[in-house]
Scaffold this motif. Structure first.
Motif, PDB file in Angstrom:
ATOM      1  N   SER A 187      44.689  32.807  38.567  1.00  0.00           N
ATOM      2  CA  SER A 187      44.916  31.586  39.342  1.00  0.00           C
ATOM      3  C   SER A 187      43.621  30.800  39.524  1.00  0.00           C
ATOM      4  O   SER A 187      43.625  29.559  39.495  1.00  0.00           O
ATOM      5  CB  SER A 187      45.505  31.944  40.714  1.00  0.00           C
ATOM      6  OG  SER A 187      46.794  32.506  40.582  1.00  0.00           O
ATOM      7  N   ALA A 188      42.512  31.516  39.729  1.00  0.00           N
ATOM      8  CA  ALA A 188      41.216  30.846  39.852  1.00  0.00           C
ATOM      9  C   ALA A 188      40.875  30.096  38.567  1.00  0.00           C
ATOM     10  O   ALA A 188      40.381  28.960  38.602  1.00  0.00           O
ATOM     11  CB  ALA A 188      40.128  31.862  40.187  1.00  0.00           C
ATOM     12  N   SER A 196      41.127  39.229  54.215  1.00  0.00           N
ATOM     13  CA  SER A 196      42.257  38.326  53.957  1.00  0.00           C
ATOM     14  C   SER A 196      42.247  37.164  54.936  1.00  0.00           C
ATOM     15  O   SER A 196      42.515  36.018  54.562  1.00  0.00           O
ATOM     16  CB  SER A 196      43.589  39.085  54.062  1.00  0.00           C
ATOM     17  OG  SER A 196      43.682  40.090  53.087  1.00  0.00           O
ATOM     18  N   VAL A 230      47.945  42.231  41.467  1.00  0.00           N
ATOM     19  CA  VAL A 230      47.536  41.236  42.460  1.00  0.00           C
ATOM     20  C   VAL A 230      46.129  40.724  42.162  1.00  0.00           C
ATOM     21  O   VAL A 230      45.856  39.519  42.253  1.00  0.00           O
ATOM     22  CB  VAL A 230      47.596  41.837  43.883  1.00  0.00           C
ATOM     23  CG1 VAL A 230      47.053  40.864  44.910  1.00  0.00           C
ATOM     24  CG2 VAL A 230      49.025  42.223  44.237  1.00  0.00           C
ATOM     25  N   THR A 231      45.230  41.639  41.790  1.00  0.00           N
ATOM     26  CA  THR A 231      43.852  41.251  41.488  1.00  0.00           C
ATOM     27  C   THR A 231      43.794  40.349  40.263  1.00  0.00           C
ATOM     28  O   THR A 231      43.120  39.319  40.262  1.00  0.00           O
ATOM     29  CB  THR A 231      42.982  42.499  41.237  1.00  0.00           C
ATOM     30  OG1 THR A 231      43.286  43.498  42.196  1.00  0.00           O
ATOM     31  CG2 THR A 231      41.504  42.144  41.323  1.00  0.00           C
ATOM     32  N   ASN A 257      41.076  35.802  45.810  1.00  0.00           N
ATOM     33  CA  ASN A 257      42.015  34.757  46.239  1.00  0.00           C
ATOM     34  C   ASN A 257      41.282  33.602  46.907  1.00  0.00           C
ATOM     35  O   ASN A 257      41.646  32.437  46.744  1.00  0.00           O
ATOM     36  CB  ASN A 257      43.050  35.340  47.204  1.00  0.00           C
ATOM     37  CG  ASN A 257      44.292  35.831  46.487  1.00  0.00           C
ATOM     38  OD1 ASN A 257      44.759  35.215  45.537  1.00  0.00           O
ATOM     39  ND2 ASN A 257      44.820  36.956  46.938  1.00  0.00           N
ATOM     40  N   ALA A 288      34.922  34.269  40.759  1.00  0.00           N
ATOM     41  CA  ALA A 288      36.073  35.174  40.676  1.00  0.00           C
ATOM     42  C   ALA A 288      35.889  36.167  39.540  1.00  0.00           C
ATOM     43  O   ALA A 288      36.148  37.368  39.698  1.00  0.00           O
ATOM     44  CB  ALA A 288      37.359  34.368  40.472  1.00  0.00           C
ATOM     45  N   SER A 332      40.855  41.718  45.856  1.00  0.00           N
ATOM     46  CA  SER A 332      41.922  40.729  45.659  1.00  0.00           C
ATOM     47  C   SER A 332      41.852  39.632  46.711  1.00  0.00           C
ATOM     48  O   SER A 332      42.023  38.444  46.405  1.00  0.00           O
ATOM     49  CB  SER A 332      43.301  41.405  45.712  1.00  0.00           C
ATOM     50  OG  SER A 332      43.456  42.327  44.663  1.00  0.00           O
ATOM     51  N   ALA A 359      39.899  31.551  44.203  1.00  0.00           N
ATOM     52  CA  ALA A 359      40.944  30.720  43.594  1.00  0.00           C
ATOM     53  C   ALA A 359      41.232  29.500  44.456  1.00  0.00           C
ATOM     54  O   ALA A 359      41.389  28.379  43.952  1.00  0.00           O
ATOM     55  CB  ALA A 359      42.214  31.548  43.399  1.00  0.00           C
ATOM     56  N   LYS A 360      41.283  29.715  45.767  1.00  0.00           N
ATOM     57  CA  LYS A 360      41.543  28.626  46.701  1.00  0.00           C
ATOM     58  C   LYS A 360      40.466  27.548  46.609  1.00  0.00           C
ATOM     59  O   LYS A 360      40.730  26.361  46.797  1.00  0.00           O
ATOM     60  CB  LYS A 360      41.610  29.202  48.118  1.00  0.00           C
ATOM     61  CG  LYS A 360      41.810  28.189  49.217  1.00  0.00           C
ATOM     62  CD  LYS A 360      41.795  28.878  50.571  1.00  0.00           C
ATOM     63  CE  LYS A 360      41.812  27.880  51.706  1.00  0.00           C
ATOM     64  NZ  LYS A 360      41.731  28.542  53.033  1.00  0.00           N
ATOM     65  N   ASN A 416      46.197  38.542  39.033  1.00  0.00           N
ATOM     66  CA  ASN A 416      46.837  37.255  39.318  1.00  0.00           C
ATOM     67  C   ASN A 416      45.902  36.320  40.084  1.00  0.00           C
ATOM     68  O   ASN A 416      45.879  35.108  39.847  1.00  0.00           O
ATOM     69  CB  ASN A 416      48.119  37.464  40.121  1.00  0.00           C
ATOM     70  CG  ASN A 416      49.251  38.035  39.283  1.00  0.00           C
ATOM     71  OD1 ASN A 416      49.135  38.119  38.062  1.00  0.00           O
ATOM     72  ND2 ASN A 416      50.334  38.420  39.908  1.00  0.00           N
ATOM     73  N   ALA A 417      45.122  36.890  41.002  1.00  0.00           N
ATOM     74  CA  ALA A 417      44.168  36.073  41.757  1.00  0.00           C
ATOM     75  C   ALA A 417      43.115  35.484  40.824  1.00  0.00           C
ATOM     76  O   ALA A 417      42.754  34.303  40.934  1.00  0.00           O
ATOM     77  CB  ALA A 417      43.507  36.912  42.838  1.00  0.00           C
TER      78      ALA A 417
END
Length: 242
Positions: free
Chosen positions: A161-162, A91, A154-155, A126, A137, A122, A129-130, A157-158
């Motif tokens: 988002s990507a 993280s 959470v996974t 993330n 991803a 996740s 995605a960033k 959603n990441a």
């Protein structure tokens, strides 16, 4: 007359002493404030939870060679790190370091056959995605299946988002469908990211369909939800629906 002058001088000297004392206190407080700021800045740039070599990785903004990353992690963790430590490291790298460094850290876990879980994936997704690395991803998402790890909300959603950041609306929709079919909780973040992906891909119909599914699923919509849906309709010339 002399008594009055003596009294006046005493008051003036006392006032001067008070003024200097006040200035001295202000200077002392100012020095303490600067010291406090410096200490907080120093603590923000280091993390005492990790060995120095890991702290160096966290501070690195450029992509590092694989042997450098592996050697640093080998030195920091001669034995398998506990899952929470791995999550913290991944993280932290996802937030502060180059994407390649984060990916290498995950590869290091695989190479050493250290257990990975959905929190680890996740964190790395993330990072993708960033960096708008939607293909990577989705590759990681497939790797989870190979590792027999069930993706969490959470996974998902990441990964969504990507896809959203790259305007990959079809992949975002597919991930939402998978969530609904596998009964993984699909929350506001999931729908918002997918609706935004459709808006970026000029797919207002799909945006409204997602909004409808969202209402049916009793998931709370917010300002971001409606803004993305309205923007999609406006781009498609559907001002009446907006």
């Amino acid at each position: 007359g002399l008594a009055w002058i003596s009294t006046w001088l005493s008051v003036w000297i006392w006032s001067l002493a008070v003024s200097y004392t006040y200035v001295f206190l202000l200077m002392l407080l100012g020095m303490r404030s600067v010291t406090t700021i410096r200490q907080s800045t120093e603590s923000a740039t280091t993390d005492d939870r990790f060995p120095p070599v890991v702290q160096a990785l966290l501070r690195s903004k450029v992509a590092l060679r694989s042997d450098s990353v592996f050697a640093a992690l080998d030195e920091a963790f001669p034995q398998a790190p506990d899952p929470r430590t791995s999550t913290s490291v991944l993280s932290g790298l996802a937030k502060t370091s180059a994407l390649d460094t984060t990916l290498l850290a995950l590869s290091w876990h695989h190479m050493n056959k250290y257990g990975v879980n959905h929190y680890h994936y996740s964190a790395v997704i993330n990072a993708c995605a960033k960096n708008s690395a939607w293909k990577k991803a989705l590759q990681l998402f497939d790797m989870m299946e190979q590792d027999h790890i069930e993706p969490s909300t959470v996974t998902y959603n990441a990964a969504i988002s990507a896809c959203e950041k790259a305007g990959e609306w079809m992949n975002a929709l597919q991930l939402v469908r998978e969530m609904l079919q596998s009964q993984v909780v699909c929350d506001t973040i999931s729908f918002n990211a997918a609706i935004s992906a459709c808006e970026k891909g000029d797919r207002w119909e799909q945006s409204l369909q997602l909004l409808h599914v969202m209402m049916q699923s009793k998931v709370e919509a917010n300002t971001i939800t409606y803004s993305a849906a309205i923007s999609g309709c406006e781009k498609g010339g559907e001002t009446e629906k907006a």
